[in-house]
Structures are given as structure tokens and as C-alpha cells.
Motif scaffolding. Structure first.
Motif, PDB file in Angstrom:
ATOM      1  N   SER A 233      29.285  32.662  58.705  1.00 16.38           N
ATOM      2  CA  SER A 233      27.888  32.986  59.018  1.00 16.38           C
ATOM      3  C   SER A 233      27.421  34.350  58.514  1.00 16.38           C
ATOM      4  O   SER A 233      26.215  34.593  58.432  1.00 16.38           O
ATOM      5  N   PHE A 234      28.337  35.274  58.190  1.00 15.00           N
ATOM      6  CA  PHE A 234      27.918  36.595  57.682  1.00 15.00           C
ATOM      7  C   PHE A 234      28.261  36.758  56.198  1.00 15.00           C
ATOM      8  O   PHE A 234      28.121  37.834  55.635  1.00 15.00           O
ATOM      9  N   VAL A 235      28.703  35.701  55.566  1.00 14.54           N
ATOM     10  CA  VAL A 235      29.036  35.751  54.133  1.00 14.54           C
ATOM     11  C   VAL A 235      27.792  35.338  53.360  1.00 14.54           C
ATOM     12  O   VAL A 235      27.352  34.185  53.431  1.00 14.54           O
ATOM     13  N   HIS A 236      27.239  36.281  52.609  1.00 15.76           N
ATOM     14  CA  HIS A 236      25.937  36.013  51.972  1.00 15.76           C
ATOM     15  C   HIS A 236      25.804  36.855  50.701  1.00 15.76           C
ATOM     16  O   HIS A 236      26.081  38.053  50.720  1.00 15.76           O
ATOM     17  N   GLY A 237      25.400  36.216  49.628  1.00 14.44           N
ATOM     18  CA  GLY A 237      25.134  36.945  48.377  1.00 14.44           C
ATOM     19  C   GLY A 237      26.394  37.381  47.656  1.00 14.44           C
ATOM     20  O   GLY A 237      26.355  38.249  46.787  1.00 14.44           O
ATOM     21  N   THR A 238      27.506  36.738  47.957  1.00 13.33           N
ATOM     22  CA  THR A 238      28.765  37.198  47.379  1.00 13.33           C
ATOM     23  C   THR A 238      29.338  36.182  46.381  1.00 13.33           C
ATOM     24  O   THR A 238      28.907  35.037  46.332  1.00 13.33           O
ATOM     25  N   VAL A 239      30.291  36.645  45.593  1.00 15.16           N
ATOM     26  CA  VAL A 239      30.990  35.773  44.648  1.00 15.16           C
ATOM     27  C   VAL A 239      32.442  35.680  45.112  1.00 15.16           C
ATOM     28  O   VAL A 239      33.132  36.693  45.186  1.00 15.16           O
ATOM     29  N   VAL A 240      32.873  34.485  45.438  1.00 10.51           N
ATOM     30  CA  VAL A 240      34.246  34.290  45.901  1.00 10.51           C
ATOM     31  C   VAL A 240      35.050  33.665  44.763  1.00 10.51           C
ATOM     32  O   VAL A 240      34.765  32.543  44.332  1.00 10.51           O
ATOM     33  N   PHE A 241      36.031  34.406  44.265  1.00 12.53           N
ATOM     34  CA  PHE A 241      36.902  33.885  43.202  1.00 12.53           C
ATOM     35  C   PHE A 241      37.999  33.037  43.832  1.00 12.53           C
ATOM     36  O   PHE A 241      38.697  33.501  44.745  1.00 12.53           O
ATOM     37  N   VAL A 242      38.117  31.802  43.331  1.00  9.99           N
ATOM     38  CA  VAL A 242      39.209  30.925  43.793  1.00  9.99           C
ATOM     39  C   VAL A 242      39.929  30.522  42.519  1.00  9.99           C
ATOM     40  O   VAL A 242      39.685  29.467  41.934  1.00  9.99           O
ATOM     41  N   ASP A 243      40.774  31.439  42.030  1.00 12.16           N
ATOM     42  CA  ASP A 243      41.212  31.358  40.632  1.00 12.16           C
ATOM     43  C   ASP A 243      42.695  31.646  40.433  1.00 12.16           C
ATOM     44  O   ASP A 243      43.121  31.907  39.299  1.00 12.16           O
ATOM     45  N   GLY A 244      43.472  31.608  41.514  1.00 15.12           N
ATOM     46  CA  GLY A 244      44.911  31.852  41.368  1.00 15.12           C
ATOM     47  C   GLY A 244      45.237  33.229  40.806  1.00 15.12           C
ATOM     48  O   GLY A 244      46.334  33.452  40.292  1.00 15.12           O
ATOM     49  N   GLY A 245      44.293  34.155  40.867  1.00 16.21           N
ATOM     50  CA  GLY A 245      44.545  35.531  40.416  1.00 16.21           C
ATOM     51  C   GLY A 245      44.064  35.855  39.013  1.00 16.21           C
ATOM     52  O   GLY A 245      44.333  36.947  38.498  1.00 16.21           O
ATOM     53  N   MET A 246      43.337  34.911  38.380  1.00 18.40           N
ATOM     54  CA  MET A 246      42.884  35.157  36.991  1.00 18.40           C
ATOM     55  C   MET A 246      41.997  36.397  36.877  1.00 18.40           C
ATOM     56  O   MET A 246      42.152  37.215  35.973  1.00 18.40           O
ATOM     57  N   ASP A 247      41.061  36.547  37.794  1.00 18.49           N
ATOM     58  CA  ASP A 247      40.157  37.697  37.722  1.00 18.49           C
ATOM     59  C   ASP A 247      40.932  38.996  37.949  1.00 18.49           C
ATOM     60  O   ASP A 247      40.714  39.990  37.245  1.00 18.49           O
ATOM     61  N   ALA A 248      41.851  38.990  38.891  1.00 16.19           N
ATOM     62  CA  ALA A 248      42.666  40.182  39.156  1.00 16.19           C
ATOM     63  C   ALA A 248      43.480  40.566  37.926  1.00 16.19           C
ATOM     64  O   ALA A 248      43.656  41.745  37.607  1.00 16.19           O
TER      65      ALA A 248
END
Ligand code: NAI
Length: 255
Positions: A233-248
Motif C-alpha cells: 500500500s505504500f509502494v508507489h512510483g518505483t521501479v522494482v527489478f526482478v532480474d536475478g541481479g542483472m541490474d546490480a
């Protein structure tokens, strides 16, 4: 009963999200080119308007959720098609359905972006500027002129992410949450086609996430359903990476 629209519901990530929402007792209105509650072509303005009108009729003008998954990979027939489906096929659904969402219960929107959106230089592409200016004809022309489908794909995902972050500021006061889920490589027909492509196949096969494997569609759907739920309910306007660590792995100092 909560009512959620899922675009791209006939295959891959969209189908997994649809199945999980149904299993949780929600009503799902699926949109796709085939095998869906609403059959519509999100590549054209007419198709998108028809989809919005059909949703409004099906939900009686009151909607609780929207998940935009429908998208094309870099092996699509043209760069202009990628731009139309991946950007306008999401932004026009959000814009068209926002009034119905405002009337919903704890409404939430999720756009499926991509880890490809973080590729460097996307903000400089003329086609991206045209997308963000809502100029579909200009974006299509720029995309085809560049003749790099991979850039059209990454550019469309970057642009829709920027659109979402700006839109979140506008929709928050109306009680509508909006987030982006950015997957890494997910085992779907889209990834199969990219892997089999003579231009991109080898690079895609060699680019393995730190976690050592690709995702199953259900692993993306798990997070998507959480983001759409009251628990987020407080998660808004964000980008959640679900990528096995690719972005990191590719840009550890940016977050
Ligand atoms: P998929 O090909 O399995 O499913 C995409 C669905 O979108 C299909 O059912 C297709 O019919 C529908 N669609 C395409 N064009 C359409 C149009 N003009 N009108 C209506 N529906 C249309 O692909 P997947 O992998 O499930 O992709 C879902 C989303 O996830 C896409 O936005 C994609 O860019 C994104 N994504 C996928 C990744 C992957 O590795 N599979 C990685 C990162 C993002």
C-alpha cells in the motif's frame, strides 16, 4: 470482488499474472490479440480505444487494478511496431482507464518494463523524446529511421518507465498507486524468439544473471501480485527489478 485488467494475458508473464490473480479470487479481464476476454490490437490508436471502451463496459466503469504486460521483443516485424505496442499500448491504457481506477477500491497499476531500460544513452534518443511528447507518428518515424530494433525495445522500456514515474506523481493524490516491474530474462515465447535470432541470439544466451539462471514467469507474477496487493500500500512510483541481479551486475553504483 476485485477486478483487474491484464494486457498480454494470453502468453508468458501476462498469463502467469492472470492465473495467479484468478487463483487469489479476483476477477480478471484479459486483453490480447487472441485467446482473451477482450481481443484487441494495442498497436493502433483504434485498437487501444476499442480495448478501453470494452473494459469500461465489462467493469461498469469501476476498476481496481491494471497490469500492462502486452509487449513485443526486438524480433518484432518493425521498430515502429515495438514503439506503438510497448509505449502507447501501455500509456494510453493507463490514461484511458484512470477515471475508472479512481472509482475502484485501493486501485493499483503495474507496467511491465525491462532491465533493458537502464541501457546507457536511452534518454538521448529522438524516438524517446517523441514517445514522451505523446507523438506516436514521430516516434514511429524515428524508430524506423534508426533501424535498430534492440534500441527501439530498450528505448520504449526506458520511455514507459519515465512516463510511469511522472504519472505516479499525478495519480497518487487520486488514490491510484502506479509502479514498474523490470524483469530480467524470463522463459517465455518472447525470450525464445530473441535467443533464436541470428542478430541477438548469441549475446542473449551469453548474458546470464548473477543468480545463474533465467526466471520462470511465475517468479515475476509473484512480485507483480504483491505490488498490486494491499500489502504494497505504500509502494508507489518505483521501479522494482526482478532480474536475478542483472541490474546490480551492470551498474552497481546506480540505484
Ligand atoms: P510473450 O510474447 O509471451 O507475451 C506477450 C503477449 O503480448 C502475447 O500474448 C502477445 O499476443 C501480446 N501482444 C503483443 N502485441 C500485442 C498487440 N499489438 N495487442 C495486444 N496484445 C499484444 O512475452 P512475455 O515475455 O510474457 O512479455 C511480457 C512483457 O514482459 C513484455 O512487455 C516484455 O517486453 C516484458 N519483458 C519480458 C522479458 C523476457 O525475458 N521474457 C524480459 C523483460 C521484459
Amino acid at each position: 470482488m476485485s477486478v483487474t485488467v491484464v494486457t498480454g494475458s494470453a502468453s508468458g508473464i501476462g498469463a502467469a499474472i492472470r492465473d495467479q490473480l484468478l487463483a487469489a479470487g479476483q476477477r480478471v479481464i484479459g486483453i490480447d490479440r487472441q485467446n482473451a476476454d477482450i481481443v484487441a490490437d494495442l498497436a493502433s490508436a483504434e485498437g487501444r480505444k476499442a480495448a478501453v471502451d470494452a473494459v469500461l463496459e465489462a467493469c461498469g466503469g469501476k476498476l481496481d487494478g491494471l497490469v500492462c504486460c502486452a509487449g513485443l521483443g526486438p524480433t518484432a516485424p518493425s521498430s515502429s511496431l515495438i514503439v506503438s505496442v510497448n509505449y502507447f499500448g501501455m500509456s494510453e491504457l493507463v490514461d484511458g482507464l484512470a477515471p475508472a481506477l479512481e472509482r475502484g477500491t485501493k486501485p493499483a497499476v503495474l507496467l511491465i518494463g525491462s532491465v533493458a531500460s537502464v541501457h546507457q544513452g536511452m534518454d538521448k534518443l529522438p524516438m524517446v523524446g517523441a514517445m514522451l511528447a505523446n507523438d506516436e507518428a514521430g516516434a514511429r518515424t524515428q524508430a524506423d529511421a534508426m533501424a535498430m530494433p534492440q534500441a527501439a525495445y530498450a528505448g520504449s522500456k526506458y520511455a514507459i518507465t519515465v512516463y510511469a514515474r511522472k504519472k505516479a506523481v499525478e495519480l497518487g493524490p487520486k488514490g491510484i498507486r502506479l509502479n514498474v516491474l523490470a524483469p530480467g530474462a524470463v522463459e517465455t515465447p518472447l525470450l525464445d524468439a530473441s535467443r533464436a535470432d541470428a542478430r541477438y541470439g548469441e549475446a542473449i544466451r551469453n548474458f546470464v544473471a548473477p543468480i545463474g539462471r533465467n526466471s520462470a514467469p511465475d517468479e515475476i507474477a509473484n512480485v507483480a501480485c504483491f505490488l498490486q496487493s494491499a500489502q504494497a500500500s505504500f509502494v508507489h512510483g518505483t521501479v522494482v527489478f526482478v532480474d536475478g541481479g542483472m541490474d546490480a551486475m551492470t551498474r552497481p553504483e546506480r540505484f
